[in-house]
Design a protein around this motif. Sequence first.
Motif, PDB file in Angstrom:
ATOM      1  N   ARG A 465     -23.335   4.403 -35.377  1.00 23.47           N
ATOM      2  CA  ARG A 465     -22.684   3.490 -34.438  1.00 23.47           C
ATOM      3  C   ARG A 465     -23.201   3.757 -33.025  1.00 23.47           C
ATOM      4  N   LEU A 466     -23.156   2.721 -32.199  1.00 23.22           N
ATOM      5  CA  LEU A 466     -23.244   2.949 -30.759  1.00 23.22           C
ATOM      6  C   LEU A 466     -21.803   3.272 -30.363  1.00 23.22           C
ATOM      7  N   GLY A 467     -21.475   4.563 -30.515  1.00 23.87           N
ATOM      8  CA  GLY A 467     -20.084   4.976 -30.608  1.00 23.87           C
ATOM      9  C   GLY A 467     -19.236   4.699 -29.387  1.00 23.87           C
ATOM     10  N   MET A 468     -19.811   4.852 -28.204  1.00 26.04           N
ATOM     11  CA  MET A 468     -18.974   4.695 -27.025  1.00 26.04           C
ATOM     12  C   MET A 468     -18.629   3.219 -26.802  1.00 26.04           C
ATOM     13  N   VAL A 469     -19.576   2.354 -27.073  1.00 25.77           N
ATOM     14  CA  VAL A 469     -19.298   0.918 -26.936  1.00 25.77           C
ATOM     15  C   VAL A 469     -18.350   0.484 -28.065  1.00 25.77           C
ATOM     16  N   ARG A 470     -18.568   1.038 -29.250  1.00 21.80           N
ATOM     17  CA  ARG A 470     -17.669   0.742 -30.376  1.00 21.80           C
ATOM     18  C   ARG A 470     -16.229   1.078 -29.980  1.00 21.80           C
ATOM     19  N   GLU A 471     -16.057   2.225 -29.367  1.00 23.79           N
ATOM     20  CA  GLU A 471     -14.721   2.664 -28.975  1.00 23.79           C
ATOM     21  C   GLU A 471     -14.133   1.735 -27.900  1.00 23.79           C
ATOM     22  N   ASN A 476     -10.392  -2.022 -25.952  1.00 25.85           N
ATOM     23  CA  ASN A 476     -10.214  -3.074 -24.943  1.00 25.85           C
ATOM     24  C   ASN A 476     -10.474  -4.487 -25.447  1.00 25.85           C
ATOM     25  N   TYR A 477     -11.068  -4.626 -26.614  1.00 27.86           N
ATOM     26  CA  TYR A 477     -11.435  -5.958 -27.097  1.00 27.86           C
ATOM     27  C   TYR A 477     -10.876  -6.230 -28.492  1.00 27.86           C
ATOM     28  N   GLY A 478      -9.681  -5.707 -28.747  1.00 28.17           N
ATOM     29  CA  GLY A 478      -8.995  -6.004 -30.003  1.00 28.17           C
ATOM     30  C   GLY A 478      -9.798  -5.627 -31.245  1.00 28.17           C
ATOM     31  N   ASP A 479     -10.552  -4.573 -31.159  1.00 27.34           N
ATOM     32  CA  ASP A 479     -11.338  -4.075 -32.301  1.00 27.34           C
ATOM     33  C   ASP A 479     -12.350  -5.114 -32.807  1.00 27.34           C
ATOM     34  N   ARG A 480     -12.724  -6.073 -31.953  1.00 27.76           N
ATOM     35  CA  ARG A 480     -13.780  -7.008 -32.362  1.00 27.76           C
ATOM     36  C   ARG A 480     -15.119  -6.327 -32.101  1.00 27.76           C
ATOM     37  N   THR A 481     -15.532  -5.502 -33.040  1.00 34.53           N
ATOM     38  CA  THR A 481     -16.757  -4.729 -32.830  1.00 34.53           C
ATOM     39  C   THR A 481     -17.971  -5.588 -33.141  1.00 34.53           C
ATOM     40  N   ILE A 482     -18.878  -5.626 -32.206  1.00 34.63           N
ATOM     41  CA  ILE A 482     -20.082  -6.439 -32.383  1.00 34.63           C
ATOM     42  C   ILE A 482     -21.285  -5.693 -31.804  1.00 34.63           C
TER      43      ILE A 482
END
Lengths: 539, 162
Positions: A465-471, A476-482
């Motif tokens: 993962r790009l872990g820090m952005v994932r977090e 902050n973005y409702g777990d909409r991981t992209i």
Amino acid sequence: MIRAAEAMVKCLEAEGITTVYGYPGATICPFYDELYKAGSIHHVLVRHEANAGHEASGFARMTNRPAVCVTTSGPGATNILTAIATAYADSIPLVCITGQVSTDQIGCDVFQEVDITGAAEPFVKYSYLVKDASRIPRIFKEAFYIASTGRKGPVLIDVPVDVQNALIEFSYPDEIRMRTYKPAFKGNPLQIQRIREAVNKAEKPLLCVGGGVFLSGAEEKVRAFAKKASVPVVSTMMGLSIFPTDDPFYLGMIGMHGLNSANTAMNNCDTIIMVGARVGDRAVRSPTFLARNKTIIHIDIDSAEIGKNIPVDIPLVGDCTEILTELLEGEYTNDHASWLDDIREIKNKVSTNEMTEGYINPKVFIRKLSDSLPANTVCVADVGQNQIWTCNNFRFKEGSRFLTTGGMGTMGYSIPAAIGAKMADMSKEVVAVCGDGSFQMQLMELATIVQEDLPIKIIVMKNKRLGMVRELQTVNYGDRTIAVDIDNYPDLVQLANAYGIEADRVTTMAEAEEKIEKLVSSKKPYLLECNVYKLESTL
Amino acid sequence: MKITVSVLVENHAGVLSRISGLFARRGFNIDSLAVGATNDPTVSRMTIVADGDEHTAQQLEKQLNKLVDTIKVRSLTDEELIARELHLIKINAQPAQRGEILTICEVMGAKVIDMTPATMTVEISDSPEHIASFNALIEGYGIREVVSTGTIAIQKGSLTIK
């Protein structure tokens, strides 16, 4: 009369430069030709120009002198911009030499032409487009002087190819005087006296150290001052490793990714003495709020940093070493005993970390790693979760050094900076910690490691993962991981092997110690891939 | 508040772009910037008028000072400075109106520098406030075009910036 390109090499020799990092191209060929003829300077061929800048940065930070990187015009020059901006944000002294198209073609949009002095202007300390070859000795002298004095930083010298081929009389100036540029070194004695009094008067003083302490070479002085004046210490990210982690006065890193103990001390103290720290937003999120009901003392070589981000009660412009030398001459009668008791209590509250079965806990792993490494280790952290895990868990010993890009947060910094650091002092153990995202922004430098035969140790925290952005997306973005999944490839062990680098992978904490031991005892470059849970948290 | 700063800089290529770039990237709002050589041809003097509070004024001065090409930076207060601008103004002026316009020019210290059957072009060099009054007086005739320099400023009395 000599060729100006030869003069450029002679200027570098006169500045004591033995290593340059670069990548050749048509417009810088006269300079490379003279490097070949002189044979006095080791040229490190990087695999991407940005890394030439980062490698020079690692070298410069260990030697505290400007290091040199070289590229050709156009894309070579634009590729190094990120490294220049990175050095600028962290005040690292670099001299960057770029080739430029022939003077008569400038402005015609010819092949590989770009206005690099224009493009780099916002993030160089100074830049030159050399149009008169006879000025080369003076320009180089000035460039090294500007890069290495005052608030240090990168200086760019753009040299058109016809200028490199011109014939000039060469004599290198012994000293330089500029009517425009006069950095202040000594601190104002009245302000120094006010600081001494404020420290004695304070009930709960706190010292906050930043990267400026390293740039000034004031590490010992600041440790001595904390002890003499009985003042506890916190650090910014750039100030990490000035104090050993187990120093009784020391509380760790402040800021949004810092330790609770350090942030609590920042909030509870009544006087903050900032030394070579610029109150960046990641370190102090609400400076105006923090400054209420506190005495703020700010010591910095750059007067523009004082009062920029935080209201200041006692400003003091000057070089940290000079100022701390003066401060150390003061009498400090207040032992701040009850405050130091509070500090010990805060420090003892160590957080525990949960283990995820079948994975490496990166925080515990970094602690174990740092305990196994020798005291003279240079640890370079990349950017992302790996950086914060390292900052908060690497236990620095006396003589350890931490490097990272605190200001710009440039992914792909750790391996090239480790190369530069290792080449600056081969006796040091150098370890780079990166994530699987940042690793893939710099993996081409594995070739440079092998080419230069550098026993650098690389830790890759692989959580796919790009872990820090994932977090950030989770919180902050409702777990909409992209755009943060980087899946299970490449196989880093095979990849390292393909470069001729020994590598291993560690998947459980049970085998961590043994694998760390193997890494530490290896006399060759070594890569260790750590299998980290994809949802592992930063803090 | 209005901030007026005099800056002495090296008179060579690239300095103006460094200074204007600094204003853009630090988010300072400039009203005007005027630059010209001084009695020492290697030195240029800039007068910068900007808008901002005390903190902006301080930062502006410090950031300008930090530029390697800067020789000296000095903020000037309204009380200590003499400020001038030069405006060239093309005014609608039919023959019947010429007399009135000439009277205004004479009283206000403007000079006619060109004339056609339907227009007059005048120059006026004075303080920004005085020029504003002049403009108010001639506005009614119809202003076709205005070209103006930025404000330049010097200290009153015998003090100099060197």
